[in-house]
Design an enzyme around this catalytic site. Structure first.
Site, PDB file in Angstrom:
ATOM      1  N   CYS A   1      40.245  54.974  33.921  1.00 54.73           N
ATOM      2  CA  CYS A   1      41.585  55.550  34.049  1.00 54.73           C
ATOM      3  C   CYS A   1      42.205  55.828  32.680  1.00 54.73           C
ATOM      4  O   CYS A   1      42.061  55.054  31.733  1.00 54.73           O
ATOM      5  CB  CYS A   1      42.464  54.626  34.872  1.00 54.73           C
TER       6      CYS A   1
ATOM      7  N   SER B   1      47.669  44.293  35.149  1.00 61.80           N
ATOM      8  CA  SER B   1      46.860  45.445  34.788  1.00 61.80           C
ATOM      9  C   SER B   1      47.278  45.937  33.409  1.00 61.80           C
ATOM     10  O   SER B   1      48.424  45.764  32.993  1.00 61.80           O
ATOM     11  CB  SER B   1      47.069  46.560  35.815  1.00 61.80           C
TER      12      SER B   1
ATOM     13  N   ASP C   1      39.361  47.827  39.833  1.00 58.62           N
ATOM     14  CA  ASP C   1      40.612  47.082  39.965  1.00 58.62           C
ATOM     15  C   ASP C   1      41.674  47.866  40.730  1.00 58.62           C
ATOM     16  O   ASP C   1      42.487  47.283  41.448  1.00 58.62           O
ATOM     17  CB  ASP C   1      41.134  46.704  38.577  1.00 58.62           C
TER      18      ASP C   1
ATOM     19  N   CYS D   1      34.324  49.857  33.198  1.00 60.31           N
ATOM     20  CA  CYS D   1      35.633  49.422  33.684  1.00 60.31           C
ATOM     21  C   CYS D   1      35.844  47.915  33.560  1.00 60.31           C
ATOM     22  O   CYS D   1      34.910  47.128  33.635  1.00 60.31           O
ATOM     23  CB  CYS D   1      35.820  49.872  35.134  1.00 60.31           C
ATOM     24  N   ASP D   2      37.083  47.588  33.335  1.00 57.60           N
ATOM     25  CA  ASP D   2      37.681  46.260  33.406  1.00 57.60           C
ATOM     26  C   ASP D   2      36.761  45.098  33.101  1.00 57.60           C
ATOM     27  O   ASP D   2      36.430  44.855  31.956  1.00 57.60           O
ATOM     28  CB  ASP D   2      38.368  46.111  34.768  1.00 57.60           C
ATOM     29  N   LYS D   3      36.322  44.337  34.100  1.00 56.53           N
ATOM     30  CA  LYS D   3      35.590  43.096  33.857  1.00 56.53           C
ATOM     31  C   LYS D   3      34.160  43.339  33.416  1.00 56.53           C
ATOM     32  O   LYS D   3      33.507  42.445  32.877  1.00 56.53           O
ATOM     33  CB  LYS D   3      35.591  42.211  35.112  1.00 56.53           C
TER      34      LYS D   3
END
Length: 556
Positions: free
Chosen positions: A195, A472, A78, A119-121
């Site tokens: 992150c 975010s 992202d 990560c994320d998705k």
């Protein structure tokens, strides 16, 4: 074994021949086939090391009597996809990833699965797939990045990726020179891993552990620690125990387990994206999910952990303070944690947390001394968002919890960002960014660049930003997203005019466009839907299939 469909009997000799072409022996073929969904690649810092974890998982599976079969999964970073067309593909990738896992697992009759996301998705997508397929499944995430050390303080304070985004705003405001920005850029992301703050990736990895689908430590052990590799070996061994006992996600991801995870979400101050993802996962699991339960749980669960971007601590600090198991232990006194829920350990939540303790009262505060009396997230309703919108209330400055100001209307993230960086947004404004929803974007982009610019220009205590897009997990300030229905579907956001007055009252869970119903009716009659932004390729198919953010932005 489900894999008997591809390996047993005379009729399956061709199938066995193909497995042998991969190098598998007769002995390996006779064992349970355990799929490893590995999202390793060399462009996402949270994923560059996942092959190392995959090898550890394989070792664990072999030690426990199974045969690992590995397959690849795509991913989007992202941060790298931010503030250009790439971000349109981020949320959209979630459905593709879930479908990909289902396809490989079902097509090859695998017996069980180990998911390696970070990560994320990718994390929620794999959870969606796990719920849908309902094979014995365990998660081992790649773990968080260590925080960087601030070169401006000779390393005495910590920084992370959000520091870089906000430094860009400081440069544009003339408060920082480019040399200082470069020194921050070089120091902010010192290791592999997701992150370092409580951004979306770490939020979802922590909630994976809280809901019972990851071993203790899944959400918080740093990526570079040997303990992460040991945890991967344990996950490989434990998947065999889950297979032998027939424990599947449907037995773990129950309504009570979702309530546990949402309680942890409120205590941690997780990303607003968790609302989208938990709704989508719940749908796959057949668990009812109503946005209003966010406010109910938030009203009973205080905010105990002040992690970046809202606070100074990072995920490594949470790990040293006892991690997610310690947070669950503290929350038991609220009476809101179901200790009987089964987890991938094969034990209950209560058994898992028996020896847990919060080792640092500033990182995990006690219930009688929280950072905030209510939880991290709030869902607001009103004539501007009849189906709701979401804000990370614990990352909002106190003076912005209630705000009223004139709308500054922009039809895209790019328009809003340019206005902010060029000094056209003033104290008191309410920045409105529309046509960035699931259908209108398409893809529901994150607005980290404009919110970071607002913060970097020191306007986060004076300016709010509203959007039918999303944010975010690194966003802080009065940033209200997921406004539903979205503008592209004719939602009220599409009818806002420049200088209309908007009132935000986060404690009251209300958001109001101060325009009378007669004017709104006239505007609604005059409104014309915009032309689609994507007319071919995956984004066009996504826009045609995706539903409202209020329901998790899933395919209808």
């Amino acid at each position: 074994m489900k894999s008997e469909q591809i390996k047993d009997g005379v009729e399956r000799a061709p199938h066995r021949a193909l497995l042998k072409a991969c190098g598998y022996t007769d002995s390996e073929i006779r064992r349970p086939l355990i799929g490893i969904a590995n999202s390793a690649n060399t462009i996402i810092p949270g994923h560059v090391h996942l092959n190392t974890l995959a090898e550890a998982v394989k070792a664990g599976i072999y030690m426990a009597g199974g045969t690992p079969v590995e397959f690849g999964i795509i991913g989007v970073c992202d941060g790298i996809a931010m503030n250009h067309e790439g971000m349109k593909y981020s949320l959209a990738s979630r459905e593709l990833i879930a479908d990909s896992v289902e396809i490989v697992a079902k097509a090859h009759s695998l017996d069980a699965l180990v998911m390696i996301p970070n990560c994320d998705k990718i994390v929620p997508a794999m959870l969606m797939a796990a719920a849908r397929i309902d094979l014995p499944t365990i998660f081992i995430s790649g773990g968080p990045m260590l925080a960087g050390r601030d070169p401006r303080t000779a390393g005495r304070s910590k920084i992370d990726l959000i520091t870089v985004f906000e430094a860009v705003g400081a440069v544009k405001a003339g408060r920082m020179d480019e040399g200082e920005l470069t020194s921050i850029e070089n120091a902010a992301c010192p290791t592999c891993g997701s992150c370092a703050g409580m951004f979306t990736a770490n939020s979802m990895n922590c909630l994976t552990e809280a809901i019972g689908m990851g071993l203790p430590g899944n959400g918080t052990i740093p990526a570079v620690m040997a303990a992460r590799t040991r945890l991967a070996k344990q996950a490989g061994m434990q998947i065999m125990a889950l297979w032998e006992k027939g424990i599947t996600p449907s037995q773990i991801m129950t309504p009570q387990a979702f309530a546990n995870a949402l309680a942890v979400d409120m205590a941690l101050g997780c990303s607003t994206n968790t609302v989208l993802h938990m709704a989508a996962i719940a749908r796959e699991a057949g668990v009812p999910f109503d946005l209003k339960q966010i406010n109910t749980i938030s009203g009973h669960i205080p905010h105990l952990c002040s992690l970046s971007p809202g606070g100074a601590h990072h995920i490594e600090d949470l790990e040293y303070a006892g991690g997610i198991q310690a947070v669950l232990k503290v929350l038991t006194a609220t009476g809101r944690i179901d200790l009987t829920c089964i987890t991938v350990t094969g034990q209950t939540v209560g058994e898992n947390i028996a020896a847990a303790r919060a080792a640092n009262p500033e990182v995990i505060r006690p219930l009688d001394n929280p950072y905030h009396a209510t939880g991290g997230l709030a869902v607001l309703y009103g004539n501007l968002a009849p189906d709701g919108c979401v804000v990370k209330q614990t990352a909002v400055r106190p003076e912005m919890l209630r705000h009223q100001g004139p709308a500054r209307v922009f039809e895209s993230e790019e328009e809003a960002t340019a206005a902010i960086l060029n000094g056209r947004i003033k104290a008191g404004d309410v920045v409105v960014v529309r046509y960035e929803g699931p259908k209108g974007g398409p893809g529901m982009r994150e607005m980290l660049t404009p919110t970071s610019a607002i913060a970097g220009m020191q306007l986060d205590g004076q300016v709010a930003l509203l959007t039918d897009g999303r944010f975010s997990g690194g966003t802080r300030g009065a940033a209200i997203g997921h406004i539903s229905p979205e503008a592209a579907q004719g939602g009220p956001l599409a009818l806002v005019h420049e200088a209309d007055v908007i009132t935000i009252d986060i404690p009251a869970k209300q958001i109001t466009l101060q325009v009378d119903e007669g004017q709104m009716t006239a505007r609604r009659k005059a409104w014309q839907p915009p032309a689609p932004k994507a007319t071919r390729g995956y984004l066009a198919r996504y826009a045609a299939a995706v539903g409202s953010a209020a329901g998790g932005a899933v395919f209808e």
